[in-house]
Design a protein around this motif. Sequence first.
Motif, short mmCIF file in Angstrom:
data_model
loop_
_atom_site.label_atom_id
_atom_site.label_comp_id
_atom_site.label_asym_id
_atom_site.label_seq_id
_atom_site.Cartn_x
_atom_site.Cartn_y
_atom_site.Cartn_z
N TYR A 52 17.99 14.04 34.19
CA TYR A 52 16.78 14.00 35.15
C TYR A 52 16.98 14.45 36.13
O TYR A 52 16.08 15.25 36.67
CB TYR A 52 16.29 12.49 35.14
CG TYR A 52 14.88 12.33 35.38
CD1 TYR A 52 14.16 12.49 34.04
CD2 TYR A 52 14.25 12.46 36.41
CE1 TYR A 52 12.76 12.17 34.45
CE2 TYR A 52 12.86 12.17 36.71
CZ TYR A 52 12.01 12.19 35.53
OH TYR A 52 10.77 12.15 35.68
N PRO A 53 18.00 14.20 37.06
CA PRO A 53 18.22 15.19 38.40
C PRO A 53 18.26 16.71 38.22
O PRO A 53 17.56 17.31 39.03
CB PRO A 53 19.64 14.60 38.87
CG PRO A 53 19.58 13.03 38.31
CD PRO A 53 18.99 13.08 36.94
N LEU A 54 18.97 17.06 37.11
CA LEU A 54 18.74 18.47 36.81
C LEU A 54 17.35 19.09 36.53
O LEU A 54 17.37 20.16 36.90
CB LEU A 54 19.76 18.76 35.63
CG LEU A 54 21.24 18.38 35.85
CD1 LEU A 54 22.27 18.56 34.76
CD2 LEU A 54 21.91 19.08 37.15
N GLN A 87 12.98 22.07 38.57
CA GLN A 87 11.71 22.65 39.13
C GLN A 87 11.35 22.67 40.48
O GLN A 87 10.39 23.43 40.83
CB GLN A 87 10.70 21.13 38.70
CG GLN A 87 9.50 20.91 39.03
CD GLN A 87 8.52 21.98 38.22
OE1 GLN A 87 9.03 22.52 37.25
NE2 GLN A 87 7.38 22.08 38.60
N SER A 88 12.37 22.28 41.26
CA SER A 88 12.27 22.41 42.76
C SER A 88 12.61 24.09 43.12
O SER A 88 12.27 24.20 44.17
CB SER A 88 13.05 21.59 43.55
OG SER A 88 14.57 21.74 43.27
N ARG A 104 19.84 9.79 30.92
CA ARG A 104 18.55 9.84 31.77
C ARG A 104 19.28 10.05 33.30
O ARG A 104 18.78 10.95 33.92
CB ARG A 104 18.07 8.57 31.74
CG ARG A 104 16.80 8.66 32.81
CD ARG A 104 15.71 7.34 32.57
NE ARG A 104 16.55 6.10 32.58
CZ ARG A 104 16.66 5.16 31.83
NH1 ARG A 104 16.32 5.61 30.34
NH2 ARG A 104 17.07 4.26 31.97
N SER A 105 20.34 9.29 33.38
CA SER A 105 21.06 9.56 34.67
C SER A 105 21.51 10.85 35.01
O SER A 105 21.54 11.51 36.14
CB SER A 105 22.02 8.56 34.94
OG SER A 105 21.57 7.38 35.16
N VAL A 119 14.52 17.98 37.80
CA VAL A 119 13.92 17.88 38.85
C VAL A 119 14.51 18.90 39.73
O VAL A 119 13.53 19.72 40.30
CB VAL A 119 14.04 16.51 39.70
CG1 VAL A 119 13.50 16.37 41.18
CG2 VAL A 119 13.38 15.36 38.85
N LEU A 120 15.80 19.29 39.72
CA LEU A 120 16.38 20.48 40.58
C LEU A 120 15.93 21.72 40.11
O LEU A 120 15.39 22.90 40.88
CB LEU A 120 17.81 20.24 40.56
CG LEU A 120 18.57 21.36 41.24
CD1 LEU A 120 18.44 21.50 42.64
CD2 LEU A 120 20.11 21.32 40.84
#
Length: 256
Positions: free
Chosen positions: A95-97, A102-103, A91-92, A99-100
């Motif tokens: 998850y940031p990837l 998606q942005s 998850r750590s 979100v990245l």
Amino acid sequence: MMYRRAIADYVVPAATLVGALLVWEAATHALRIPRFVMPAPSAILAEGWDWRYRFLGHAWVTLYETLGGFALSIAIGVPLAVLIVYSPVLRSAIYPLIVLAQSVPKIAVAPVLLLVLGYGEVPKVIVAFLVAFFPVVVDTATGLAATPPELLDLSRSYRASAFKTFVKVRLPMAMPFFFAGAKVAITLAVIGAVVGEFVGSDRGLGYVILSATSYWKTELAFSSMILLSLMAIVLFGAVAVVERLVCPWLTPATDE
């Protein structure tokens, strides 16, 4: 009560739509708005009727790209959501990837995919996947994590395995969240397919809109957009039907 519900669900929206179209038609004639700026609904329908046979081929291409991207988002998004819920380390890391990814604006990704993957339907499917991927992952992960602790404790008391707990407890509890994300994803997949067609294509409804606006054929562009809207509505309804079949307990009780 059933008559009142039918009126609220069908008659009122239909009457509102017809009224809006009549006002639109009257305004274009009364204000003498040029057709290339804002065509009347009658002109849009007439153009769409003239293009009805050619629309079939273009609509099929867009539908194929949409369904391909949506299916890919389900096939990859759901397992990723499971990994995110069951593994704090993943998850750590993941998850940031997500979100990245998606942005990043998809209109900027589409030309790069065209260069890497070549000219065809595959880049459009990938763009549709990238747009539809995020709500599937987030909503499914939220549903899996929202399982009441009491149910998990109960399954442990019965010495249920982790797999059986997932199938019997977590998955049913997550299904409403999954379908909520899927209904958003299927409509976004239509947008993603059209964005891919805007960048480079010679087929599809996005290509028709781009070509029509280039030649000031506004009636044809509006007809294509209406067809895209109908496609998204039908696909949304299809996912809702599957939701009712898979999760019958979510269907609200009808009033007698």
